[in-house]
Structures are given as C-alpha cells and as structure tokens.
Design a protein around this motif. Structure first.
Motif, short mmCIF file in Angstrom:
data_model
loop_
_atom_site.label_atom_id
_atom_site.label_comp_id
_atom_site.label_asym_id
_atom_site.label_seq_id
_atom_site.Cartn_x
_atom_site.Cartn_y
_atom_site.Cartn_z
N TRP A 176 0.84 -1.21 0.00
CA TRP A 176 0.00 0.00 0.00
C TRP A 176 0.87 1.25 0.00
N ILE A 177 1.91 1.23 0.81
CA ILE A 177 2.82 2.38 0.87
C ILE A 177 3.45 2.61 -0.50
N ALA A 178 3.85 1.53 -1.16
CA ALA A 178 4.49 1.63 -2.47
C ALA A 178 3.52 2.16 -3.52
N GLN A 179 2.23 1.85 -3.37
CA GLN A 179 1.24 2.25 -4.37
C GLN A 179 0.60 3.61 -4.08
N LEU A 180 1.07 4.27 -3.01
CA LEU A 180 0.53 5.56 -2.60
C LEU A 180 1.36 6.69 -3.19
N LYS A 181 0.69 7.71 -3.72
CA LYS A 181 1.39 8.88 -4.23
C LYS A 181 2.06 9.64 -3.09
N PRO A 182 3.16 10.36 -3.36
CA PRO A 182 3.69 11.29 -2.36
C PRO A 182 2.60 12.29 -1.98
N GLY A 183 2.42 12.48 -0.69
CA GLY A 183 1.34 13.32 -0.19
C GLY A 183 0.05 12.55 0.05
N GLY A 184 0.02 11.28 -0.34
CA GLY A 184 -1.17 10.45 -0.19
C GLY A 184 -1.38 10.00 1.24
N ARG A 185 -2.62 9.51 1.51
CA ARG A 185 -2.99 9.10 2.86
C ARG A 185 -3.54 7.68 2.86
N ILE A 186 -3.20 6.92 3.89
CA ILE A 186 -3.79 5.62 4.17
C ILE A 186 -4.56 5.74 5.48
N VAL A 187 -5.81 5.26 5.50
CA VAL A 187 -6.57 5.19 6.75
C VAL A 187 -7.02 3.75 6.92
N MET A 188 -6.60 3.13 8.02
CA MET A 188 -6.93 1.73 8.26
C MET A 188 -6.92 1.43 9.75
N PRO A 189 -7.66 0.40 10.18
CA PRO A 189 -7.58 -0.04 11.58
C PRO A 189 -6.33 -0.90 11.79
N ILE A 190 -5.64 -0.66 12.88
CA ILE A 190 -4.45 -1.44 13.24
C ILE A 190 -4.68 -2.07 14.61
N GLY A 191 -4.40 -3.37 14.72
CA GLY A 191 -4.54 -4.04 16.01
C GLY A 191 -4.79 -5.52 15.85
N GLU A 192 -5.02 -6.17 16.96
CA GLU A 192 -5.26 -7.60 16.94
C GLU A 192 -6.64 -7.92 16.37
N ALA A 193 -6.74 -9.09 15.76
CA ALA A 193 -8.02 -9.54 15.24
C ALA A 193 -9.00 -9.77 16.39
N HIS A 194 -10.27 -9.46 16.16
CA HIS A 194 -11.35 -9.70 17.14
C HIS A 194 -11.10 -8.98 18.46
N ALA A 195 -10.54 -7.77 18.37
CA ALA A 195 -10.29 -6.95 19.56
C ALA A 195 -10.52 -5.49 19.18
N VAL A 196 -10.40 -4.60 20.15
CA VAL A 196 -10.49 -3.17 19.84
C VAL A 196 -9.19 -2.75 19.15
N GLN A 197 -9.33 -2.04 18.04
CA GLN A 197 -8.18 -1.59 17.27
C GLN A 197 -8.10 -0.07 17.25
N THR A 198 -7.06 0.46 16.66
CA THR A 198 -6.87 1.89 16.49
C THR A 198 -7.04 2.25 15.03
N LEU A 199 -7.89 3.23 14.75
CA LEU A 199 -8.00 3.74 13.38
C LEU A 199 -6.82 4.68 13.16
N LEU A 200 -5.98 4.33 12.20
CA LEU A 200 -4.71 5.03 12.00
C LEU A 200 -4.71 5.75 10.66
N LYS A 201 -4.24 6.99 10.66
CA LYS A 201 -4.00 7.73 9.42
C LYS A 201 -2.49 7.80 9.19
N VAL A 202 -2.07 7.38 8.02
CA VAL A 202 -0.65 7.41 7.63
C VAL A 202 -0.51 8.32 6.42
N THR A 203 0.36 9.30 6.51
CA THR A 203 0.62 10.22 5.40
C THR A 203 2.01 9.97 4.85
N LYS A 204 2.10 9.83 3.53
CA LYS A 204 3.38 9.60 2.86
C LYS A 204 3.91 10.94 2.35
N HIS A 205 5.06 11.33 2.81
CA HIS A 205 5.64 12.61 2.44
C HIS A 205 6.48 12.49 1.17
#
Length: 216
Positions: free
Chosen positions: A161-190
């Motif tokens: 995903w990082i490789a396929q993202l434009k410079p300045g692009g954003r990824i928003v996804m949940p990060i964490g263990e399966a079947h548990a509470v996760q963190t919604l994370l925003k990642v920006t590629k500079h």
C-alpha cells in the motif's frame, strides 16, 4: 414501509454533521447514496441506525460515522484516485465515488463482489470498480493512489500500500489484533518517502485477511 429519505437525512445530521464532520461534499455524498440498497432482507429497515450491520459472507457494513470519519481523514476530494480494501457491500465505495474521481474497491469474497458489482450497475455508479482479489497486496495496475482506505484491521500497514501511494497520499486503516479493539490510524506519505502517523481513535473491524494480513 420505512421513509428512507427522512431516515437518511436524520442520519447525516445527527450521526455525521453533529459529530463535527461537516464538510459539504462529504455530507452530500451520504445524502446521495441509499444505504438501504446495500443491505439484504429485513436489515434494510435498520439501514440508518448508528451501528454496523451484518451482510453476506459473515461480514459487516460499517457504522455510517466510521465510514465518514475514514473518508474525511483520508482527505478524499474531487479528482482523487482511491483504493478501498474490503469492499463488502459496496456502500463505502459508493459514497467515496460521489466525491472522488475514480474508486477501485477490492474484495476477497466472490459473493460480495457479485452483489456489489450489481448494485453499482443498478445505481449507475460508473466511476466505482469492484474487483476480486487479495486487498493486502493493493491493486498495482490501478496505482498510484491519492488515498487508500481499509474496512478490515491489520497488524501493520502493508508495504504494498505504501508503495502504491502517491507522495502526499494518505492511508486510513484499523491497526490491532483480530477480534479486539483496534486503532483507526492515518498514515501520510511525504515527498521524501517518510511516513507520519495519526491516531483517530478506537474501532472494531473484521480482520484483514491475505498475504500481508492475517491468515484466513
């Protein structure tokens, strides 16, 4: 019979705008897409509840607010090329398509792919493409993307995903263990390839299954 138009407007105002996501293009997109058309059987009557709901293949359609938060955080705007991983019912992709230029939504369950493709054709959403595949690998032939959003939780952000993202692009996804509470994370590629991260709060999603995700 439910008055879906009234329920949809109430959902937009109370669940999205009242929680601070008041971007006009975002609200217009949610007003335009009939969420009831993305649910089967009796669940359509609950389409505008403030909660996720079951769909086919043991999956879920996300809570409207979480869909809105994801789109808002990803900075999706007119002309953007967007990859969604975990198309599910197709609802989020349809909403994104009201704002973005082009949307590719990857789904691993054939049943869901067929249903979502049918809905896009029926509703006339020609800029949204539903494809079958391992979303953890992204969709190389459609890259680069301005934004990548995921409706399933992984232990990390896939390198593809990082490789396929434009410079300045954003990824928003949940990060964490399966079947548990996760963190919604925003990642920006500079521009220099470095990444910055922003915690958007706690969520709970189905696991991201695939080569760069959890085992199925």
């Amino acid at each position: 019979m439910s008055d879906f138009a009234t329920l949809r407007e109430r959902m937009v105002e109370r669940q999205i705008a009242a929680r601070g996501l008041d971007d006009p293009a975002l609200l217009a997109a949610f007003r335009a897409v009939p969420r009831e058309d993305f649910l089967s059987g009796d669940y359509a009557d609950y389409a505008y509840q403030d909660s996720p709901l079951p769909i086919e293949s043991g999956q879920t359609i996300s809570q409207p607010y979480i869909v809105a938060l994801t789109i808002y955080a990803a900075g999706i705007a007119a002309g953007c090329r967007v990859l969604e991983v975990g198309a599910g019912s197709g609802y989020a992709a349809a909403v994104i398509g009201q704002i973005a230029g082009d949307v590719i939504a990857v789904e691993r369950h054939r049943e869901l792919v067929d249903l979502a493709q049918l809905r896009m054709r029926r509703l006339g959403y020609g800029n949204v493409r539903i494809v079958e595949g391992d979303g953890t690998l992204g969709w190389p032939e459609g890259a680069p993307f301005d934004a990548i959003v995921a409706a399933a939780s992984g232990s990390h952000v896939p390198q593809s995903w990082i490789a396929q993202l434009k410079p300045g692009g954003r990824i928003v996804m949940p990060i964490g263990e399966a079947h548990a509470v996760q963190t919604l994370l925003k990642v920006t590629k500079h521009g220099d390839g470095s990444l910055s991260h922003e915690d958007l709060g706690g969520v709970r999603f189905v696991p991201l299954i695939g080569a760069e995700g959890f085992a199925g």
